[in-house]
Design an enzyme around this catalytic site. Sequence first.
Site, PDB file in Angstrom:
ATOM      1  N   LYS A 107       0.827  -1.468   0.101  1.00  0.00           N
ATOM      2  CA  LYS A 107      -0.192  -0.078  -0.284  1.00  0.00           C
ATOM      3  C   LYS A 107       0.586   1.060   0.288  1.00  0.00           C
ATOM      4  O   LYS A 107       0.443   2.084  -0.599  1.00  0.00           O
ATOM      5  CB  LYS A 107      -0.519   0.299   0.974  1.00  0.00           C
ATOM      6  CG  LYS A 107      -1.900   1.251   1.580  1.00  0.00           C
ATOM      7  CD  LYS A 107      -2.280   1.291   2.787  1.00  0.00           C
ATOM      8  CE  LYS A 107      -2.043   2.084   3.688  1.00  0.00           C
ATOM      9  NZ  LYS A 107      -1.593   3.298   3.952  1.00  0.00           N
ATOM     10  N   ASN A 108       1.882   0.885   0.883  1.00  0.00           N
ATOM     11  CA  ASN A 108       2.568   2.594   0.724  1.00  0.00           C
ATOM     12  C   ASN A 108       3.712   2.827   0.062  1.00  0.00           C
ATOM     13  O   ASN A 108       3.808   3.977  -0.943  1.00  0.00           O
ATOM     14  CB  ASN A 108       3.009   2.588   2.554  1.00  0.00           C
ATOM     15  CG  ASN A 108       2.046   2.871   3.106  1.00  0.00           C
ATOM     16  OD1 ASN A 108       1.453   2.775   2.948  1.00  0.00           O
ATOM     17  ND2 ASN A 108       2.408   2.798   4.785  1.00  0.00           N
ATOM     18  N   CYS A 120      -4.846   8.150   9.329  1.00  0.00           N
ATOM     19  CA  CYS A 120      -4.916   7.719  10.394  1.00  0.00           C
ATOM     20  C   CYS A 120      -4.620   8.920  11.704  1.00  0.00           C
ATOM     21  O   CYS A 120      -3.771   9.617  11.846  1.00  0.00           O
ATOM     22  CB  CYS A 120      -4.485   6.918  10.629  1.00  0.00           C
ATOM     23  SG  CYS A 120      -4.811   5.250   9.727  1.00  0.00           S
ATOM     24  N   ARG A 153      -0.033  14.969  12.731  1.00  0.00           N
ATOM     25  CA  ARG A 153       0.335  15.310  11.782  1.00  0.00           C
ATOM     26  C   ARG A 153       0.895  15.858  11.318  1.00  0.00           C
ATOM     27  O   ARG A 153       0.460  16.107  10.386  1.00  0.00           O
ATOM     28  CB  ARG A 153      -0.228  14.297  10.935  1.00  0.00           C
ATOM     29  CG  ARG A 153      -0.446  12.697  11.326  1.00  0.00           C
ATOM     30  CD  ARG A 153      -1.058  11.524  11.215  1.00  0.00           C
ATOM     31  NE  ARG A 153      -0.140  10.775  10.102  1.00  0.00           N
ATOM     32  CZ  ARG A 153      -0.211   9.570   9.143  1.00  0.00           C
ATOM     33  NH1 ARG A 153      -1.848   8.971   8.843  1.00  0.00           N
ATOM     34  NH2 ARG A 153       0.149   9.123   8.574  1.00  0.00           N
ATOM     35  N   ILE A 194       2.834  18.442   8.771  1.00  0.00           N
ATOM     36  CA  ILE A 194       3.894  18.605   7.117  1.00  0.00           C
ATOM     37  C   ILE A 194       5.229  19.428   7.179  1.00  0.00           C
ATOM     38  O   ILE A 194       5.357  19.982   6.073  1.00  0.00           O
ATOM     39  CB  ILE A 194       3.215  18.600   6.237  1.00  0.00           C
ATOM     40  CG1 ILE A 194       2.358  19.808   6.325  1.00  0.00           C
ATOM     41  CG2 ILE A 194       2.131  17.558   5.864  1.00  0.00           C
ATOM     42  CD1 ILE A 194       1.909  19.351   4.883  1.00  0.00           C
ATOM     43  N   ASP A 219       3.937   0.088  12.094  1.00  0.00           N
ATOM     44  CA  ASP A 219       2.294  -0.293  11.877  1.00  0.00           C
ATOM     45  C   ASP A 219       2.152  -1.405  11.775  1.00  0.00           C
ATOM     46  O   ASP A 219       1.409  -2.293  11.354  1.00  0.00           O
ATOM     47  CB  ASP A 219       2.514   0.221  10.104  1.00  0.00           C
ATOM     48  CG  ASP A 219       2.968   1.205   9.749  1.00  0.00           C
ATOM     49  OD1 ASP A 219       2.758   1.832   8.720  1.00  0.00           O
ATOM     50  OD2 ASP A 219       2.576   1.934   9.799  1.00  0.00           O
ATOM     51  N   ARG A 279      -8.820   0.284   3.505  1.00  0.00           N
ATOM     52  CA  ARG A 279      -7.623   0.350   3.057  1.00  0.00           C
ATOM     53  C   ARG A 279      -6.411   0.191   2.861  1.00  0.00           C
ATOM     54  O   ARG A 279      -5.797   0.558   2.025  1.00  0.00           O
ATOM     55  CB  ARG A 279      -7.724   1.985   3.994  1.00  0.00           C
ATOM     56  CG  ARG A 279      -8.924   3.138   4.236  1.00  0.00           C
ATOM     57  CD  ARG A 279      -7.849   4.184   5.538  1.00  0.00           C
ATOM     58  NE  ARG A 279      -7.559   4.657   4.394  1.00  0.00           N
ATOM     59  CZ  ARG A 279      -6.211   5.401   4.821  1.00  0.00           C
ATOM     60  NH1 ARG A 279      -6.823   6.092   6.107  1.00  0.00           N
ATOM     61  NH2 ARG A 279      -5.672   5.903   4.746  1.00  0.00           N
TER      62      ARG A 279
HETATM   63  C1  EPZ Z   1       3.817   7.320   6.832  1.00  0.00           C
HETATM   64  O1  EPZ Z   1       2.921   7.977   7.285  1.00  0.00           O
HETATM   65  C2  EPZ Z   1       3.258   5.965   6.455  1.00  0.00           C
HETATM   66  N1  EPZ Z   1       2.378   6.617   5.840  1.00  0.00           N
HETATM   67  C3  EPZ Z   1       2.749   5.182   7.507  1.00  0.00           C
HETATM   68  O2  EPZ Z   1       1.653   3.842   7.502  1.00  0.00           O
HETATM   69  C4  EPZ Z   1       3.331   4.803   8.670  1.00  0.00           C
HETATM   70  O3  EPZ Z   1       2.353   4.941   9.761  1.00  0.00           O
HETATM   71  C5  EPZ Z   1       4.330   6.673   9.160  1.00  0.00           C
HETATM   72  O4  EPZ Z   1       4.951   6.174   7.056  1.00  0.00           O
HETATM   73  C6  EPZ Z   1       5.926   5.576   9.920  1.00  0.00           C
HETATM   74  O5  EPZ Z   1       6.484   4.502   9.262  1.00  0.00           O
HETATM   75  C7  EPZ Z   1       2.200   6.419   4.405  1.00  0.00           C
HETATM   76  O6  EPZ Z   1       3.304   5.599   3.803  1.00  0.00           O
HETATM   77  C8  EPZ Z   1       0.816   6.192   3.519  1.00  0.00           C
HETATM   78  P1  EPZ Z   1       6.312   9.930   8.977  1.00  0.00           P
HETATM   79  P2  EPZ Z   1       3.790   9.261   7.787  1.00  0.00           P
HETATM   80  O7  EPZ Z   1       6.267  11.658   8.086  1.00  0.00           O
HETATM   81  O8  EPZ Z   1       4.888   9.724   6.297  1.00  0.00           O
HETATM   82  C9  EPZ Z   1       6.992  13.440  12.380  1.00  0.00           C
HETATM   83  C10 EPZ Z   1      -0.123   2.438   7.534  1.00  0.00           C
HETATM   84  O9  EPZ Z   1      -1.158   2.561   8.684  1.00  0.00           O
HETATM   85  N2  EPZ Z   1       6.991  14.074  11.057  1.00  0.00           N
HETATM   86  O10 EPZ Z   1       7.754   8.974   8.518  1.00  0.00           O
HETATM   87  O11 EPZ Z   1       2.710  10.491   7.592  1.00  0.00           O
HETATM   88  C11 EPZ Z   1       5.188  12.783  12.157  1.00  0.00           C
HETATM   89  O12 EPZ Z   1       4.621  13.477  13.557  1.00  0.00           O
HETATM   90  C12 EPZ Z   1       0.174   4.378   7.666  1.00  0.00           C
HETATM   91  O13 EPZ Z   1       0.253   2.408   6.247  1.00  0.00           O
HETATM   92  C13 EPZ Z   1       6.797  15.514  11.103  1.00  0.00           C
HETATM   93  O14 EPZ Z   1       6.679  16.353  12.443  1.00  0.00           O
HETATM   94  O15 EPZ Z   1       4.770   9.579   8.518  1.00  0.00           O
HETATM   95  C14 EPZ Z   1       6.300  11.442  13.099  1.00  0.00           C
HETATM   96  O16 EPZ Z   1       5.990  11.735  14.304  1.00  0.00           O
HETATM   97  C15 EPZ Z   1      -0.001   5.179   9.301  1.00  0.00           C
HETATM   98  N3  EPZ Z   1       6.978  16.707  10.459  1.00  0.00           N
HETATM   99  C16 EPZ Z   1       6.896  11.289  12.262  1.00  0.00           C
HETATM  100  O17 EPZ Z   1       7.778  12.470  12.091  1.00  0.00           O
HETATM  101  C17 EPZ Z   1       6.697  16.154   9.455  1.00  0.00           C
HETATM  102  O18 EPZ Z   1       6.672  17.167   8.832  1.00  0.00           O
HETATM  103  C18 EPZ Z   1       6.956  10.243  11.759  1.00  0.00           C
HETATM  104  O19 EPZ Z   1       5.988  10.514  10.193  1.00  0.00           O
HETATM  105  C19 EPZ Z   1       6.255  14.974   8.647  1.00  0.00           C
HETATM  106  C20 EPZ Z   1       6.406  14.097  10.246  1.00  0.00           C
END
Ligand code: EPZ
Length: 428
Positions: free
Chosen positions: A22-23, A117, A122, A124, A305, A397
């Site tokens: 998926k990811n 989720c 969360r 960016i 995950d 999903r």
């Molecule tokens: C991706 O989410 C995945 N989603 C998530 O999987 C997964 O849990 C996550 O990576 C971690 O592996 C997809 O790939 C679509 P991150 P993402 O940016 O990209 C902080 C599932 O079940 N952060 O790696 O949103 C954030 O708050 C889903 O398939 C910032 O602070 O995760 C978190 O604490 C759920 N600023 C950490 O980094 C930012 O600009 C990791 O988030 C971005 C993130």
Amino acid sequence: MDKYIITGGNRLLGSVKISGAKNAAVAILPAVLLSDGVCRIENLPNISDVFAIIRILRELGADVRMINKNTVEINPSHINSFTLPFEMTKRMRASSYFIGAMLGRFKRARVAPPGGCDFGVRPIDLHIKGFEALGAQVTMENGMVDARAARLIGSPVYLDKVSVGATVNIMLAAVKARGLTVIENAAREPHIVDLANFLNSMGADIMGAGTSVIKIRGVETLGGTNYSIIPDQIEAGTYMAAVTAAGGDVLIDNITPKHLESISAKLIEMGAVIEEFDESLRITMDKRPKKCNITTLPHPGFPTDMQPQITTVLSVADGTSIVAEGVWDNRFRYVEQLSMMNANIQVDGKVAVVSGVENLKSAPVFANDLRAGAAMVIAGLIAKGTTEIENIELIDRGYEDLVEKLTGLGADIKRVTINEPSAVKQAL
Ligand code: EPZ
């Protein structure tokens, strides 16, 4: 509204074929915007997040042909919009990838903030830090992320936190920027490598994906390609956790064992026996799981995950386990549902103390989010009695043909349509 009805107690026997990741799919599909040619993508998982992205691509003007349920051909040449309204972005996090892809193609993007989720905040900010490093101006206009750049110039970007999304988005914006971009402290997940391989198959020049330093040398154009998505290590891990909880003997087919190293290591620690082959593995379990401590971390650490699923297995383990969530602020909301099934878990912020009980008991529960829903399915497979799970659209999903795959392993699971949420769901 649909729900699952699961009668627990069956061991799992047979083989299950794992679908595409998926990811990886939700990052590769927006990347098609960057191509000047037709892209054929195979091994796409047949899941609602993929349908949602395909719908967005069509809304933007792409010509999308479904060759079969797991193969699509996309001609992005007629895409004529760089705007994504809220109704198209609110349901999933991956919609944010259109910012990077649109910047890379149009040097312009207006995208409503992503959904996804609910694990707490969360942000960016790291995505935006990357876009600005490449020369873009990013503002919030009427609730939309508005990004624009006269030109994109390659630049070093240091990610304060390891972020999958920021790594993906910066790669998408940088592949056609002028010069060299270096992402430091980049995410190393298998889906990051898959995206880099996809972009390179279109003519990009990306090195180091899978390590914490990714180098992207900008190119003028990207052509069409034929590409097959990697297998989903989280779907595979979910079935492996189900076997470890329920007992059984299952061949997990169409996987990359290396992507599962941290998951396999922990399940072996809990007593499972795993035999690896080139593109499959056999997992057997014939006793009560042993307790085990888990800390979730970015890849190659234990994946966040898989946290709800592994905690569910530990809820019936022999002894007390500690599960520490190292990525998200609030990813234990599902524990309330597990507690209704007789689990004994104390949560304090990002740490859960899991005291194993002899068995879970059926109860009416619902899916808080995608992976929490998968955890409820595992709980239903091992609970005494018949468990009903609502909100299963969230599970759709990320899990293709869940009922067919589990039924094929001997589980007693049915999907039924209900007219309205039960009192349980309404009360909560
Ligand atoms: C991706 O989410 C995945 N989603 C998530 O999987 C997964 O849990 C996550 O990576 C971690 O592996 C997809 O790939 C679509 P991150 P993402 O940016 O990209 C902080 C599932 O079940 N952060 O790696 O949103 C954030 O708050 C889903 O398939 C910032 O602070 O995760 C978190 O604490 C759920 N600023 C950490 O980094 C930012 O600009 C990791 O988030 C971005 C993130």
